[in-house]
Write a protein that holds these residues in place. Structure first.
Motif, PDB file in Angstrom:
ATOM      1  N   GLN B  33       0.940  -1.170  -0.050  1.00  0.00           N
ATOM      2  CA  GLN B  33       0.060  -0.040  -0.016  1.00  0.00           C
ATOM      3  C   GLN B  33       1.134   1.518  -0.374  1.00  0.00           C
ATOM      4  O   GLN B  33       0.797   2.304   1.125  1.00  0.00           O
ATOM      5  N   CYS B  34       1.702   0.939  -0.194  1.00  0.00           N
ATOM      6  CA  CYS B  34       3.309   2.755  -0.407  1.00  0.00           C
ATOM      7  C   CYS B  34       2.215   4.005  -0.694  1.00  0.00           C
ATOM      8  O   CYS B  34       2.669   5.136  -0.797  1.00  0.00           O
ATOM      9  N   GLY B  35       1.655   3.607  -2.291  1.00  0.00           N
ATOM     10  CA  GLY B  35       0.919   4.668  -3.557  1.00  0.00           C
ATOM     11  C   GLY B  35       1.354   5.116  -4.764  1.00  0.00           C
ATOM     12  O   GLY B  35       0.886   5.836  -5.252  1.00  0.00           O
ATOM     13  N   THR B  36       2.522   3.841  -5.134  1.00  0.00           N
ATOM     14  CA  THR B  36       3.749   4.164  -6.337  1.00  0.00           C
ATOM     15  C   THR B  36       2.838   4.142  -7.563  1.00  0.00           C
ATOM     16  O   THR B  36       2.863   5.275  -8.217  1.00  0.00           O
ATOM     17  N   GLY B  38      -0.816   4.631  -6.982  1.00  0.00           N
ATOM     18  CA  GLY B  38      -1.387   6.137  -7.543  1.00  0.00           C
ATOM     19  C   GLY B  38      -1.485   7.039  -8.184  1.00  0.00           C
ATOM     20  O   GLY B  38      -1.860   8.264  -8.444  1.00  0.00           O
ATOM     21  N   GLY B  39      -0.124   6.751  -7.025  1.00  0.00           N
ATOM     22  CA  GLY B  39       1.137   7.945  -7.423  1.00  0.00           C
ATOM     23  C   GLY B  39       0.781   8.778  -8.799  1.00  0.00           C
ATOM     24  O   GLY B  39       1.333   9.761  -9.667  1.00  0.00           O
ATOM     25  N   SER B  40       1.501   7.317  -9.473  1.00  0.00           N
ATOM     26  CA  SER B  40       1.588   7.517 -10.859  1.00  0.00           C
ATOM     27  C   SER B  40       1.220   7.633 -12.097  1.00  0.00           C
ATOM     28  O   SER B  40       1.735   7.950 -12.651  1.00  0.00           O
ATOM     29  N   ARG B  52      -4.442   1.712  -5.893  1.00  0.00           N
ATOM     30  CA  ARG B  52      -3.705   1.567  -5.051  1.00  0.00           C
ATOM     31  C   ARG B  52      -4.863   0.551  -3.787  1.00  0.00           C
ATOM     32  O   ARG B  52      -4.918   0.111  -2.914  1.00  0.00           O
ATOM     33  N   ARG B  84       7.475   0.694 -11.476  1.00  0.00           N
ATOM     34  CA  ARG B  84       7.608   1.164 -10.804  1.00  0.00           C
ATOM     35  C   ARG B  84       7.364   0.524  -9.337  1.00  0.00           C
ATOM     36  O   ARG B  84       7.854   1.049  -8.117  1.00  0.00           O
ATOM     37  N   CYS B  85       6.658  -0.302  -9.914  1.00  0.00           N
ATOM     38  CA  CYS B  85       6.243  -0.982  -8.450  1.00  0.00           C
ATOM     39  C   CYS B  85       7.315  -1.524  -7.490  1.00  0.00           C
ATOM     40  O   CYS B  85       7.292  -2.347  -8.173  1.00  0.00           O
ATOM     41  N   PRO B  86       7.407  -1.167  -6.226  1.00  0.00           N
ATOM     42  CA  PRO B  86       8.217  -1.987  -5.092  1.00  0.00           C
ATOM     43  C   PRO B  86       8.313  -3.363  -5.117  1.00  0.00           C
ATOM     44  O   PRO B  86       9.652  -3.788  -5.119  1.00  0.00           O
TER      45      PRO B  86
ATOM     46  N   ASP C 395      12.301  -2.269  -2.325  1.00  0.00           N
ATOM     47  CA  ASP C 395      12.675  -2.265  -3.755  1.00  0.00           C
ATOM     48  C   ASP C 395      12.714  -3.536  -4.295  1.00  0.00           C
ATOM     49  O   ASP C 395      13.846  -3.410  -4.610  1.00  0.00           O
ATOM     50  N   ILE C 431       6.590   5.972   3.789  1.00  0.00           N
ATOM     51  CA  ILE C 431       5.658   4.958   3.201  1.00  0.00           C
ATOM     52  C   ILE C 431       5.614   4.486   4.812  1.00  0.00           C
ATOM     53  O   ILE C 431       3.448   4.141   4.920  1.00  0.00           O
ATOM     54  N   ARG C 458       4.590   6.614  -1.488  1.00  0.00           N
ATOM     55  CA  ARG C 458       5.842   6.824  -1.744  1.00  0.00           C
ATOM     56  C   ARG C 458       5.446   7.306  -3.106  1.00  0.00           C
ATOM     57  O   ARG C 458       5.071   7.272  -3.968  1.00  0.00           O
ATOM     58  N   ALA C 460       6.015   9.172  -6.650  1.00  0.00           N
ATOM     59  CA  ALA C 460       6.238   8.510  -7.737  1.00  0.00           C
ATOM     60  C   ALA C 460       6.697   9.152  -8.828  1.00  0.00           C
ATOM     61  O   ALA C 460       7.970   8.275  -9.365  1.00  0.00           O
ATOM     62  N   ALA C 479       2.691  12.351  -6.220  1.00  0.00           N
ATOM     63  CA  ALA C 479       2.502  11.116  -5.209  1.00  0.00           C
ATOM     64  C   ALA C 479       1.251  10.615  -4.800  1.00  0.00           C
ATOM     65  O   ALA C 479       0.300  11.891  -4.834  1.00  0.00           O
ATOM     66  N   GLU C 480       0.918   9.596  -4.700  1.00  0.00           N
ATOM     67  CA  GLU C 480      -0.796   9.714  -3.865  1.00  0.00           C
ATOM     68  C   GLU C 480      -0.607   9.452  -2.679  1.00  0.00           C
ATOM     69  O   GLU C 480       0.073   8.329  -1.764  1.00  0.00           O
ATOM     70  N   THR C 482      -1.954   8.268   0.812  1.00  0.00           N
ATOM     71  CA  THR C 482      -2.320   7.156   0.284  1.00  0.00           C
ATOM     72  C   THR C 482      -3.451   7.611   1.885  1.00  0.00           C
ATOM     73  O   THR C 482      -4.669   6.960   2.380  1.00  0.00           O
TER      74      THR C 482
END
Lengths: 317, 190, 680
Positions: B33-36, B38-40, B52, B84-86, C395, C431, C458, C460, C479-480, C482
């Protein structure tokens, strides 16, 4: 070098100029493209939205129809490229999937050995098989003075294609430089054109297109060079709609990189497929034959002052 | 390390079904649930739930809410999230799975995108190649035809430049294609 | 011969007894050849369990002992000790692993019991062929080599020196101090880093027991625990240490200015002749020959001209030094992850994106900006700063692990900004907030009070392409958020990345030189992750600090002290016992083919030119058996692993298979696969 060539539906009509210029370029570079016999649509981004196995099978029919003596398959359209490559890869990786696809293909009298073909994008073949040096040597009409913004779009570089960086690619930049053009290094060169969103939501689509046009204009690009028919269509055919929607006045011609290559190799405008773009490219292309004073870059590269702190180098070690 | 999705004889929950129907989908268990994602996402601002949040809702088995959301339909397949997803989750492919499930269960709220896809494949199954004029007219006439005045200009521009075929172009061995697709549908249904 | 074997089957509580019918196995084993007594017991490793063995040895005159229990890694030593105490040579003991190799990997009782019988039978058949062995003793040289002059190495060197023993401290940079010398303040106390470190550095140079070899590197290590011969290259400083007073005129007059990539993290400059920082220990400068005008073109020599004591010597050569030490401590530290590998964060492309080390130098009062927080232009103070956590850590695409220190130093940075630019907005994008140490959570609390904006998401991408009003001319962090569930674009003037810390780029080569190993992520491997974090599998070589894995300063210091304590333990014993489980070469029959020489992972086999035979160094040999198997002439034997013993073990298994009917079906093991990568 001989390759199986998969044009994809767009190259038949809406992106015929891409097809034309690509064949002209291949000819000059001595690459032999053999069209896959009776190829069918790859399903674009639509087929997988409805069913899974038929979608892979739809793509696999094309893989199966490549003659045994060819092991390189070229797709000029980024969406076709991803579909073909993914199907090829997943069939190699997931034996259950390969098994089911094979059963379906057999119903049509076809078969495909997963992983036999090496699926590549047209840009990859041109820059890596022909090479920048050869290309530069074949240039007879350098694109000097023409500010070209290379536009990669998404599906060429993501998922990782193995020959260029997924976030900050440079292969098309280098190609355009080899043609003598002034390459515009703008930050959104690998951002999304919106794909099929033009049909789903004007709001989302037009905003994505606007961002790209705006960024290229900010950096004073004369023309945007594309590697995919969907991107070209969105940026070109919807430019008027975007202008109407936002009250802007962008007039940036959108060409295929092969068209610019063809012109640099000395073909006529017709051979390069010019004239089918909605936003006319002629005003910008007049530049190639005329010496123009350099316009100032929006972000001027001042020499850093004595107090400025040093920057790290650009390349990762 | 992820669980082999074939380990269970059949997936028991909606969450497991989504993973089982996506190649490499079991990686979804690794979501932090890091949000990368959603952010991208380029269309993220217009989605009712970010990718996310969809995954959080998936884990909570909120099937109805997930399949009714516009998120999978607004995915533009840019693959930023996947890249980008870790945890290397195949996010774009999961979106496609959600689209398929939404169509199969008829649970989407807005029919625009599903209809576009289904009309598209109808053309492909009829001709073996896409037929934009046919696709466009059929789709746009049924979906708010009056609101699409802008597209009228688009169509005219394209016709004027000879970029829109008036008649469809069919492949020669269309029967072969149909046989293959029918077999595939049969196997999938099994 | 008639042996008298005692067999003991351990229940290990329910660990073994739940799956293996231990009573049945004990009863069955009583009928095996030479078995005098066969028992089962709840916890063999307990003192009562051991006493059982000891009593039986005395009362029943046992000549061999077999214990079927857990892994030999756990308790072989325990039971060997019990045998010893009862007067039986400890190598006349054999252990059968019916836990990790049996009960813990079976679901079915029948299969588990069946296998236990086979393993016990194998042990019984084997132990008959065991020979009594005596451990070898090696003397321990009192001197110690510490590699790496960061805080862990400094601590280790001081602890050993203060105890009264000689230490060689080798450091590859011109000065000791490591990364800690680069920092401004340390979390959570906000102590000035140099202020707490430099006293220790001065202690090092002043201590009579420490020989500081700075600007030096270890080239080769020979020998074994207690007796290492180390070859060290002292790189030429081109400055005579006995004449140099450290006045610094040479540095002032040097005309060549270059970017300092090491100490200033690329943010500042130094001269071709330089001292890395003012409090450098030792104080002698160094000439960077690659960038010196004299070495390039034969001109200049300003430093030599102005030096009042004629200490500059362009002809100075590297010096090779050989030292004898008993133990080695590796405290070689870490490198920072190269953030250019993540292009979407813009480092290297967007001017005002900085790394953590660059920012440390910026805020340091002795740094390139004298402690002012400014943009890359060197002048403008930022009005908004974003600090990005987890760059390259956690990562799968870069480093899967968490780098442990970044959350804390990111908070520290936020604090320093608040302190020096009270009007600036500070955003931390994270995070999770990892603040496990003493005073760490309280530090986070303080940052919340100071008004930092924490956004859980995190990042983007970081871009300069403005989309909305307010974004022009800024760096936009996308970034989102969250916790809200929407995408946010936060325009800031400056971005600070918190990159992962990673093993040194040459960690693998260093490990090879010292005969130790690296893990998959290249950190040095400790002997046991939980119970022995500073020792390695190579006796006499210890590791401390970040070389073993990411950690903060208190933990690095603790590990330096721990490694020193281990060394002092060995040194004070004066000699060490080496396991007699090793190979031996029958030199008479050796044909000199040398196949075994390179096979040996511990470098224990040398080739004697004069005799044209290979000779084994028993002290270095760890009894792995590679050479025994490889020798085409069969002249190498492995003590405690002779052909006789191994064949007997196999026979024991086969015999038991024949006696137990019917053979049950064995279950299929579960297979775990890793997730697929996103690359096509």
């Amino acid at each position: 070098m001989r390759y199986a060539f998969y044009p994809g539906c767009s190259l038949e009509r809406s992106a015929a100029s891409y097809h034309k210029s690509a064949m002209a370029v291949a000819d000059r570079l001595g690459l032999i493209f053999q069209e896959v016999d009776d190829w069918n649509c790859c399903g674009a981004t639509e087929y997988f939205a409805v069913n899974k196995l038929p979608a892979y099978t739809l793509v696999a029919r094309n893989l199966a129809r490549v003659p045994d003596d060819l092991n390189q398959m070229i797709a000029p359209c980024s969406a076709c490229y991803v579909n073909l490559k993914k199907t090829n890869k997943y069939m190699s990786k997931y034996p259950d999937l390969a098994d089911q696809v094979s059963q379906a293909l057999a119903a049509g009298g076809l078969g495909y050995d997963p992983g036999r073909l090496h699926v590549r994008h047209l840009l990859d073949v041109i820059v890596n098989d022909a090479g920048y040096k050869t290309i530069a040597q074949d240039v007879v009409r350098p694109l000097s003075g023409l500010r070209v913004a290379p536009y990669y779009g998404c599906l060429l570089v993501r998922p990782k294609n193995g020959f260029d960086n997924p976030e900050y690619p440079m292969s098309l930049d280098r190609l355009l430089r080899a043609l003598g053009a002034e390459v515009v290094d703008y930050p959104l060169k690998a951002q999304c054109c919106g794909g099929h969103m033009t049909q789903i939501s004007d709001k989302v689509a037009y905003e994505l297109i606007r961002r790209l046009l705006h960024n290229a204009a900010e950096y004073h690009a004369d023309v945007i060079a594309c590697v995919c028919p969907m991107c070209q269509l969105n940026l070109d055919a919807y430019q008027a709609n975007v202008n109407r929607h936002f009250g802007t006045d962008y007039r940036i011609p959108i060409l295929y990189f092969t068209q610019l290559m063809a012109l640099a190799f000395g073909t006529s405008a017709r051979e390069a497929g010019l004239g089918s773009e909605i936003v006319s490219a002629y005003p910008a292309l007049a530049k190639i034959d005329v010496e123009m004073p350099k316009e100032e870059d929006k972000r001027p590269h001042k020499r850093p002052s004595k107090q400025a702190l040093p920057m790290p180098g650009k390349e990762a070690r | 390390m992820a669980l082999d999705s074939d380990r269970r004889s059949s997936p028991r929950t909606f969450y497991e079904e989504v993973m089982a129907n996506t190649p490499g989908g079991e990686a979804l268990r690794l979501c932090l649930q890091c949000g990368t994602c959603g952010g991208s996402c380029p269309s993220g601002e217009d989605m009712d739930h970010s990718p996310r949040r969809i995954f959080a809702m998936l884990e909570a088995n909120m099937k109805d809410k997930v399949l009714r959301s516009n998120t999978p339909w607004y995915c533009v397949s840019c693959y930023y999230c996947t890249e980008r997803c870790p945890q290397q989750i195949p996010i774009t492919d999961i979106m496609y799975t959600l689209r398929r499930m939404a169509i199969a269960e008829g649970l989407y709220e807005d029919a625009d995108a599903p209809d576009w896809s289904q009309t598209f494949i109808g053309m492909v199954e009829q001709f073996g190649r896409s037929y934009e004029l046919g696709l466009g007219t059929r789709y746009h006439l049924t979906h708010r035809p009056l609101g699409k005045t802008g597209l009228g200009t688009f169509a005219l521009d394209m016709l004027r430049r000879y970029r829109l075929a008036l008649t469809p172009n069919s492949i020669v061995e269309i029967d072969q294609l149909r046989a293959i697709l029918n077999k595939a549908k049969e196997l999938e249904g099994a | 011969m008639s042996e008298r074997i005692g067999v003991y089957i351990c229940h290990c509580g329910s660990n073994i007894a739940d799956k293996v019918d231990v009573e049945e196995v004990a009863k069955w084993a009583a009928d095996l050849p030479y078995v005098e007594v066969s028992r089962d017991y709840e916890f063999m490793c307990s003192s009562l369990g051991q006493e059982l063995v000891e009593d039986d040895i005395s009362e029943r005159s046992l000549t061999r002992v077999v214990v079927a229990a857990c892994s030999p890694h756990m308790h072989e030593r325990t039971f060997r000790g019990a045998c010893s105490r009862a007067g039986l040579n400890p190598y006349l003991f054999e252990m059968a692993n019916i836990r990790e190799h049996d009960s813990w990997i079976h679901e079915d009782q029948d299969s588990a019991t069946y296998k236990a019988k086979a393993l016990v039978s194998a042990a019984v058949h084997r132990v008959v062929h065991h020979e009594p062995l005596e451990p070898m003793k090696a003397k321990i040289n009192h001197a110690t080599l510490v590699v790496g002059g960061g805080v862990a190495g400094i601590q280790a060197a001081l602890d050993i020196a203060v105890a009264g023993y000689p230490v060689y401290l080798v450091e590859r940079e011109p000065s000791i101090g490591g990364h800690m010398a680069q920092f401004d303040k340390t979390f959570p106390t906000l102590d000035c880093s140099a202020c707490v470190l430099t006293p220790k550095m001065v202690d090092v140079i002043n201590h009579p027991n420490i020989t500081l070899l700075s600007y030096s590197e270890v080239e080769d290590v020979e020998g074994y625990v207690g007796n290492f011969t180390v070859t060290i290259r002292r790189k030429a400083r081109h400055v005579k240490e006995d004449l140099c007073t450290g006045c610094g005129i040479c540095t002032e007059k040097c005309p060549k200015r270059i970017v300092d990539d090491v100490f200033e993290a690329g943010l500042g400059y130094r001269k071709a002749i330089y001292r890395p920082f003012p409090q450098a220990v030792p104080k002698y400068p160094v000439i960077d020959a690659e960038n010196c005008i004299y070495f390039e073109r034969g001109k200049c020599k300003a430093c030599q001209m102005f030096c009042p004591t004629e200490a500059v010597d362009f002809e100075q050569q590297d010096e090779i030094l050989t030292v004898e030490v008993g133990n080695i401590i590796l405290a070689t530290g870490y490198d920072l992850f190269d953030a250019r590998k993540i292009p979407q964060y813009g480092y290297g492309r967007l001017a005002n994106v900085f790394t953590s080390l660059e920012f440390e130098r910026m805020v340091n009062a002795a740094g390139p900006t004298r402690g002012r927080i400014v943009l890359r232009d060197g002048v403008t103070a930022p009005s908004s700063i974003a600090i990005i956590h987890c760059v390259g850590s956690r990562d799968q695409n870069y480093h899967a692990y968490c780098s442990r220190i970044c959350c804390m130093y990111s908070l520290k940075f936020a604090h320093l900004v608040h302190e020096r630019l009270p009007e600036a907005d500070v955003y931390n994008f994270y995070i999770d907030m990892r603040t496990p140490g003493k005073g760490y959570e309280e530090f986070y609390h303080r940052l919340l009070e100071e008004g930092t904006y924490f956004i859980r998401g995190r990042v983007a991408e970081i871009t300069d392409a403005a989309r909305r009003p307010g974004e022009e001319g800024k760096l936009i962090v996308q970034a989102e958020d969250t916790l809200i569930g929407s995408q946010r674009r936060v325009p800031v003037d400056m971005v600070i990345l918190s990159p992962a810390i990673q093993a040194r780029h040459d960690a693998a080569e260093i490990a090879h030189t010292f005969g130790i190993s690296c893990s998959y992520d290249n950190w040095f491997i400790e002997r046991h992750a939980k119970l022995d974090p500073v020792a390695t599998m190579t006796d006499g070589v210890f590791i401390a600090g970040c070389a073993q894995g990411p950690k903060d300063i208190p933990d690095s210091v603790a590990q330096g002290a721990a490694a020193a304590a281990r060394v002092l333990g060995l040194v004070s014993q004066g000699e060490v016992e080496l396991e007699p489980v090793r190979a031996s070469i029958d030199e008479e029959r050796c044909s000199g083919c040398r196949i075994c020489n390179d096979m040996c992972p511990y470098g224990a086999i040398d080739f004697i030119e004069e005799l044209k035979v290979s000779r084994l160094n028993p002290a270095r040999c760890k009894g792995c058996g590679n050479c025994v198997a490889a020798c085409p002439s069969g002249v190498i034997t492995g003590a405690h692993f002779s052909n006789e013993q191994l064949l007997a073990e196999i026979e024991g298994i086969l015999v038991s298979l024949n006696e137990v009917e019917p053979a049950p079906q064995f279950e299929r093991l579960q297979v775990w696969r890793s997730p697929s990568s996103s690359a096509l």
